[in-house]
Design an enzyme around this catalytic site. Sequence first.
Site, mmCIF file in Angstrom:
data_model
loop_
_atom_site.group_PDB
_atom_site.id
_atom_site.type_symbol
_atom_site.label_atom_id
_atom_site.label_comp_id
_atom_site.label_asym_id
_atom_site.label_seq_id
_atom_site.Cartn_x
_atom_site.Cartn_y
_atom_site.Cartn_z
ATOM 1 N N TRP A 25 0.831 -1.208 0.000
ATOM 2 C CA TRP A 25 0.000 0.000 0.000
ATOM 3 C C TRP A 25 0.864 1.257 0.000
ATOM 4 C CZ3 TRP A 25 -3.573 2.498 -1.787
ATOM 5 C CH2 TRP A 25 -4.396 3.406 -1.133
ATOM 6 N N ARG A 45 10.998 0.272 9.100
ATOM 7 C CA ARG A 45 11.895 -0.247 10.134
ATOM 8 C C ARG A 45 13.144 -0.889 9.532
ATOM 9 N NH1 ARG A 45 7.832 -4.114 13.131
ATOM 10 N NH2 ARG A 45 7.256 -4.363 10.939
ATOM 11 N N LYS A 93 -5.717 1.058 7.995
ATOM 12 C CA LYS A 93 -7.101 0.663 8.258
ATOM 13 C C LYS A 93 -7.117 -0.353 9.400
ATOM 14 C CE LYS A 93 -8.471 1.509 3.477
ATOM 15 N NZ LYS A 93 -9.020 0.968 2.208
ATOM 16 N N SER A 125 -4.279 -2.352 -4.049
ATOM 17 C CA SER A 125 -2.929 -1.892 -4.389
ATOM 18 C C SER A 125 -2.441 -2.425 -5.735
ATOM 19 C CB SER A 125 -1.946 -2.298 -3.292
ATOM 20 O OG SER A 125 -2.352 -1.789 -2.052
ATOM 21 N N LYS A 176 -15.017 -2.466 6.846
ATOM 22 C CA LYS A 176 -15.353 -3.321 5.705
ATOM 23 C C LYS A 176 -14.425 -4.524 5.623
ATOM 24 C CE LYS A 176 -11.685 -1.861 3.354
ATOM 25 N NZ LYS A 176 -10.567 -2.653 2.808
ATOM 26 N N SER A 239 -8.139 -8.945 -2.390
ATOM 27 C CA SER A 239 -8.275 -8.521 -0.999
ATOM 28 C C SER A 239 -7.757 -9.611 -0.072
ATOM 29 C CB SER A 239 -9.736 -8.215 -0.675
ATOM 30 O OG SER A 239 -9.949 -8.203 0.724
ATOM 31 N N ARG A 240 -6.835 -9.260 0.797
ATOM 32 C CA ARG A 240 -6.294 -10.235 1.743
ATOM 33 C C ARG A 240 -7.368 -10.714 2.725
ATOM 34 N NH1 ARG A 240 -2.196 -6.388 1.098
ATOM 35 N NH2 ARG A 240 -2.898 -5.180 2.882
ATOM 36 N N ASN A 241 -8.241 -9.807 3.146
ATOM 37 C CA ASN A 241 -9.290 -10.197 4.086
ATOM 38 C C ASN A 241 -10.295 -11.142 3.430
ATOM 39 O OD1 ASN A 241 -8.696 -8.393 6.551
ATOM 40 N ND2 ASN A 241 -8.570 -6.983 4.830
ATOM 41 N N GLU A 266 -5.797 -6.949 7.997
ATOM 42 C CA GLU A 266 -6.136 -6.150 9.175
ATOM 43 C C GLU A 266 -7.494 -6.515 9.767
ATOM 44 O OE1 GLU A 266 -4.323 -4.330 10.881
ATOM 45 O OE2 GLU A 266 -2.800 -3.318 9.676
#
Length: 316
Positions: A25, A45, A93, A125, A176, A239-241, A266
């Site tokens: 993203w 990081r 998110k 993305s 969502k 979508s990962r979700n 997430e």
Amino acid sequence: MNDELDRSTLKPQPQIVAILGSGVWGTALGTLAARNRHEVRFHSRRSEGSWEDALASANLAVSAVSMSGVRPTIEQLQRLVLPPDLIIVSATKGLDALSLQTPSRIWQAAFPQHPIVVLSGPNLSKEIDRGLPAATAVASEDLEAAKRVQTIFASESFRVYVNADPIGTELGGTLKNIMAIAAGVCDGLNLGTNAKAALLTRALPEIIRVSAHFGATPSTFYGLSGIGDLLATCNSPLSRNYQVGYQLAQGKTLAEILECLEGTAEGINTTEVLVRLAKAEKIEVPIAEQVRRLLEGEITPQQAVHSLMERELKAE
């Protein structure tokens, strides 16, 4: 209030944009800014350079870290002297497990002297990386700051709209992800179009109920960061979700799914935090509750669907 960019009258000067977080993203957002000839600096990081170098003279700092990375990132920035006119953009998110707050509110509490802008919308993305057309919303109580962010990212293939409801814009994109897990289950079980349409129709009022608790404007959820993001995330294998829900329905364990998943889903953390919040505030969240039970292994995907279908009869 919507305010579409008029690119014929705005010719922004090149800006320095620091992207905090180098995942898919953050990379996509950096690419969008770079295409508009802004100077883009990535920092995470794992970066070799310093936080000071990344943020020196920056006009914009875009937080594209995961929810778990928000507080560590803030702690790093609090050690610095930030540019006085720096705008901070929250593109994360999620919900914070400690405070039950959204990322933008954590950023605002840490940096009250800087305008905070939320960026959220139906933005997969990988599609953005391919240059496919998309649109998003940028929202802030400081509309001038939101408009500056708008000019940095907007292009012919990426439309950017402004509104004055940052919390609603943020929660639309956050909640969502829970519904996308449920939608993935629906498709993974081959329940059909009727079932999925019913699910998404009930998902939106659930999102609005929760968001009203935070003071969001209901009309925001009929825009890009509400129903727009809901439709995109609940219908795309990108979508990962959605993938989490789909693969759970295919019989995989959550551990197996996460081992192969690219990036962070997430919605998993958000589900747990939201259900805790909803219980404390007595907010009805039937879809989120069944998703939580599924993720924690209390029920099977089939039982989750059955529990939702057998709820008491009532008016729509």
